[in-house]
Design an enzyme around this catalytic site. Structure first.
Site: not given
Ligand SMILES: *Cc1c(COP(=O)(O)O)cnc(C)c1O
Length: 427
Positions: A208, A129, A233-234
């Site tokens: 991560d 990411f 929040y995913k």
């Protein structure tokens, strides 16, 4: 995997057989003309969260005021991290919920490089990411530009052979920092073997877990992982910007020093001493006052995941991504789409990426559709990826069937041509 007939009735049959189907009702589904396939970016709102937040705002903040800390807020943060630790294979005293994933990554990467001060290399890869890579670049800068960031290259832009990473690891490697499930392709890394190769060279590994937690079983202890971060929040449905987590293996907690020395990471915050002394446990990775409201909003989603069971969720997620690929092969491949995710289920997380030169306009057509057309919400990742996220706790087979049918229609009838290529800020 084979799925029988290509009909809506068949999708409904699959839903009937789904032992987790009842969990969908635990979430707010406001619009029945919309299929939501972006739970890997922002999970749905659990019904209980809305109730909980109202209570914390009106009753706890409104009435208890400062007393709230001792009458529940501190206990809640301990309770929530205990729940989270269970789904990542850690113990509660190794996890803390705090800050954003990016910030936590900075704290841990900085701490790791300071600890391995004689070593100068960081290994990551080009599928990571971008924020994670920016953070690593920023850490290097903050430490005086003496480190080198080495990025393993992918052969196909989808997966990463483990040996491409391990061949970059040597005795000068301080840190290996990777994302467990790749945000674009959904490829899942071999945590066990990469961790082992890292330890063979006396380096630290930092995972991560943002795109894994809540969808894939993670066994940090079993893999021997040193450090991890991830967001809530995913797949965990903690709500927009809900605080992230940090994992530091017990025996490393006192050896590493994170760079932001705040009072709530200190040994005894309420002594108000003038010199910083770090807490002698996981608390030293905290900095300031936790965001109580959004921390509490994590708990109902976590409870639902624990109740459903991560292994059962993973099993359903595999079935559903297989189902998506099965529909893809029959409906979308003939229209010029390419699959941008691994075909082998064990190498894949809970979303699939599909690629098309017009992906951006196709996404717009799906998202901006007006009734009676079905609205579908995937997301777009430059240059030509659409991600279809399966959140096994609430996604149904009917959702997937309807969404794939709509994608086919938008392309077959060239509906996307009515939309411009102009980008908005969040895609
Ligand atoms: C979503 C995600 C993040 C998010 O970071 P924030 O600091 O919460 O914005 C970080 N890393 C990865 C791999 C992600 O998928």
């Amino acid at each position: 995997m084979k799925f029988g007939e290509l009909t809506l009735d068949h999708a409904r049959e699959l839903d009937k057989k789904d032992e987790l189907s009842a969990f969908r009702d635990k979430f707010v589904v406001a619009d029945h003309n919309m299929v939501y396939l972006d739970g890997n970016s922002l999970g749905r709102l659990p019904r209980d969260t809305a109730v909980r937040i109202r209570q914390v705002v009106e009753k706890e903040w409104g009435e208890k005021l400062i007393r709230g800390w001792n009458e529940g807020w501190i206990d809640a943060s301990v309770r929530i991290r205990e729940k989270l630790s269970r789904i990542i294979g850690a113990t509660p005293d190794e996890v803390i919920i705090t800050d954003a994933t990016s910030v936590n990554l900075f704290k841990l990467a900085f701490a790791a490089l300071k600890y391995k001060a004689s070593k100068k290399n960081i290994v990551s890869d080009e599928l990571n990411f971008p924020s994670d890579l920016y953070i690593l670049q920023g850490v290097i800068d903050a430490l005086g530009n003496n480190h080198k960031l080495m990025l393993a290259q992918s052969e196909d832009g989808i997966g990463m052979r483990t040996d491409r990473i391990t061949e970059l690891i040597d005795d000068d490697t301080a840190l290996v920092a990777l994302t467990h499930t790749c945000f674009k392709s959904s490829f899942v890394y071999d945590m066990t073997n990469i961790t082992r190769a890292t330890h063979d060279h006396n380096a630290l590994v930092l995972w991560d877990l943002s795109h894994s937690v809540g969808a894939i079983p993670v066994h940090l202890h079993e893999c021997g992982a040193d450090l991890a971060v991830g967001c809530t929040y995913k797949y965990l449905n903690g709500g927009p910007g809900s605080p992230a987590f940090i994992f530091v293996r017990k025996d490393l907690q006192q050896k590493l020093m994170q760079p932001i020395w705040g009072w709530l990471g200190s040994d005894d915050p309420f002594s108000f001493k003038l010199d910083y002394e770090p807490a002698r446990n996981i608390t030293r990775y905290q900095v300031g006052t936790p965001p109580v409201i959004s921390m509490l909003s994590i708990e109902p989603g976590l409870d639902l995941h624990l109740e459903a069971g991560i292994d059962r969720l993973r099993k359903k997620s595999i079935m559903q991504t297989e189902y998506l690929i099965w529909l893809f092969d029959q409906w979308l491949a003939p229209l010029g789409f390419e699959l941008g995710s691994p075909r082998e289920a064990e190498n894949r997380g809970s979303h699939i990426s599909i690629q098309h030169p017009e992906a951006f306009r196709i996404c717009r057509a799906l998202i901006e559709a007006e009734p009676p057309d079905l609205q579908v919400i995937p997301d777009f990742r430059t240059p030509d990826n659409m991600r279809l996220g399966v959140a096994p706790i609430y996604t149904s087979y009917k959702d997937l069937f309807m969404a794939m049918g709509r994608i086919r229609e938008v392309v077959e009838k060239r509906i996307y041509k009515k939309y411009s290529k102009e980008r908005s800020s969040v895609t």
